[in-house]
Design a protein around this motif. Sequence first.
Motif, PDB file in Angstrom:
ATOM      1  N   ASP A 195      36.684  46.333  40.046  1.00 41.41           N
ATOM      2  CA  ASP A 195      38.132  46.403  40.259  1.00 41.41           C
ATOM      3  C   ASP A 195      38.489  46.431  41.744  1.00 41.41           C
ATOM      4  O   ASP A 195      39.556  45.962  42.134  1.00 41.41           O
ATOM      5  CB  ASP A 195      38.720  47.635  39.571  1.00 41.41           C
ATOM      6  CG  ASP A 195      38.770  47.495  38.054  1.00 41.41           C
ATOM      7  OD1 ASP A 195      38.474  46.399  37.540  1.00 41.41           O
ATOM      8  OD2 ASP A 195      39.096  48.497  37.385  1.00 41.41           O
TER       9      ASP A 195
ATOM     10  N   ARG B 238      42.810  44.797  42.027  1.00 39.75           N
ATOM     11  CA  ARG B 238      43.201  45.552  40.823  1.00 39.75           C
ATOM     12  C   ARG B 238      43.160  47.051  41.125  1.00 39.75           C
ATOM     13  O   ARG B 238      44.074  47.786  40.767  1.00 39.75           O
ATOM     14  CB  ARG B 238      42.277  45.192  39.668  1.00 39.75           C
ATOM     15  CG  ARG B 238      42.558  45.966  38.394  1.00 39.75           C
ATOM     16  CD  ARG B 238      41.605  45.539  37.278  1.00 39.75           C
ATOM     17  NE  ARG B 238      41.606  46.466  36.182  1.00 39.75           N
ATOM     18  CZ  ARG B 238      42.280  46.307  35.052  1.00 39.75           C
ATOM     19  NH1 ARG B 238      43.005  45.222  34.881  1.00 39.75           N
ATOM     20  NH2 ARG B 238      42.227  47.206  34.104  1.00 39.75           N
TER      21      ARG B 238
ATOM     22  N   ASN C 235      47.796  35.453  34.705  1.00 39.28           N
ATOM     23  CA  ASN C 235      46.404  35.802  35.013  1.00 39.28           C
ATOM     24  C   ASN C 235      46.291  36.972  35.981  1.00 39.28           C
ATOM     25  O   ASN C 235      45.270  37.121  36.640  1.00 39.28           O
ATOM     26  CB  ASN C 235      45.622  34.607  35.555  1.00 39.28           C
ATOM     27  CG  ASN C 235      45.575  33.470  34.567  1.00 39.28           C
ATOM     28  OD1 ASN C 235      45.550  33.701  33.352  1.00 39.28           O
ATOM     29  ND2 ASN C 235      45.568  32.248  35.064  1.00 39.28           N
ATOM     30  N   ASN C 236      47.353  37.802  36.098  1.00 42.48           N
ATOM     31  CA  ASN C 236      47.216  38.979  36.947  1.00 42.48           C
ATOM     32  C   ASN C 236      46.371  40.015  36.216  1.00 42.48           C
ATOM     33  O   ASN C 236      46.248  39.993  34.994  1.00 42.48           O
ATOM     34  CB  ASN C 236      48.588  39.534  37.357  1.00 42.48           C
ATOM     35  CG  ASN C 236      49.330  40.171  36.207  1.00 42.48           C
ATOM     36  OD1 ASN C 236      48.981  41.258  35.762  1.00 42.48           O
ATOM     37  ND2 ASN C 236      50.376  39.490  35.723  1.00 42.48           N
ATOM     38  N   THR C 237      45.761  40.891  36.977  1.00 44.70           N
ATOM     39  CA  THR C 237      44.817  41.854  36.415  1.00 44.70           C
ATOM     40  C   THR C 237      45.374  43.267  36.352  1.00 44.70           C
ATOM     41  O   THR C 237      44.620  44.213  36.116  1.00 44.70           O
ATOM     42  CB  THR C 237      43.514  41.859  37.250  1.00 44.70           C
ATOM     43  OG1 THR C 237      43.831  42.224  38.593  1.00 44.70           O
ATOM     44  CG2 THR C 237      42.838  40.511  37.214  1.00 44.70           C
TER      45      THR C 237
ATOM     46  N   GLN D 162      38.228  42.630  42.708  1.00 45.36           N
ATOM     47  CA  GLN D 162      38.989  41.644  41.936  1.00 45.36           C
ATOM     48  C   GLN D 162      40.432  41.559  42.442  1.00 45.36           C
ATOM     49  O   GLN D 162      41.161  42.546  42.439  1.00 45.36           O
ATOM     50  CB  GLN D 162      38.971  42.045  40.462  1.00 45.36           C
ATOM     51  CG  GLN D 162      39.632  41.049  39.552  1.00 45.36           C
ATOM     52  CD  GLN D 162      39.529  41.485  38.094  1.00 45.36           C
ATOM     53  OE1 GLN D 162      39.365  42.656  37.792  1.00 45.36           O
ATOM     54  NE2 GLN D 162      39.627  40.523  37.211  1.00 45.36           N
TER      55      GLN D 162
END
Length: 180
Positions: free
Chosen positions: A122, A136, A171-173, A125
């Motif tokens: 995370d 993230r 596509n966001n995390t 990313q």
Amino acid sequence: MDRRWMNERRMSEEYDKGVSQFLQYVEQNAKSVNGTYFCPCVRCLNQIRQDLGNVRDHLFMYGIMRTYTVWTWHGEVLEQPTTSRGTNYVEEWMSDHLEDMIRDVGEDNFGRANLYDTLINDSEQPLFPGCSNFTRLSSTLKLFSLKARNGWTDKSFTELLELLKEMLPENNTLPIRNYE
């Protein structure tokens, strides 16, 4: 702007001048909604909008929140400290101390859910494809900081996450639940 007036007696000349200067600052810098602004009195706590006349009255009747020294709800921008390299201090600190934070959680907890690998992943990313400002993990930590500072409930925080998830590019995390 000098904020010593905030600690003066409400009937003093210093307090009166300070309130007048604050209201001028608000009028020049804050965004109004139908002529109303967030009221920083101890009753409204920057959660209720009032016209400037009512804000003034409330500041004299109830007093201003003495901890409200950076007027973020009224247009003041908090400058984030930078390092000699010019990067954001908070993000650099988080990056430098990620392993310390993980170690503080304890190795036993990591073994149960691969938490270490998840946190490392995370932290690397991007929040969404092409995003270079937030990962993230960094975005989640900043949002949790806001939640803690402002006393948001888990429910309200989850609702915010869901809304932000919809607002961000596909596509966001970003997690969509408080516990995620």
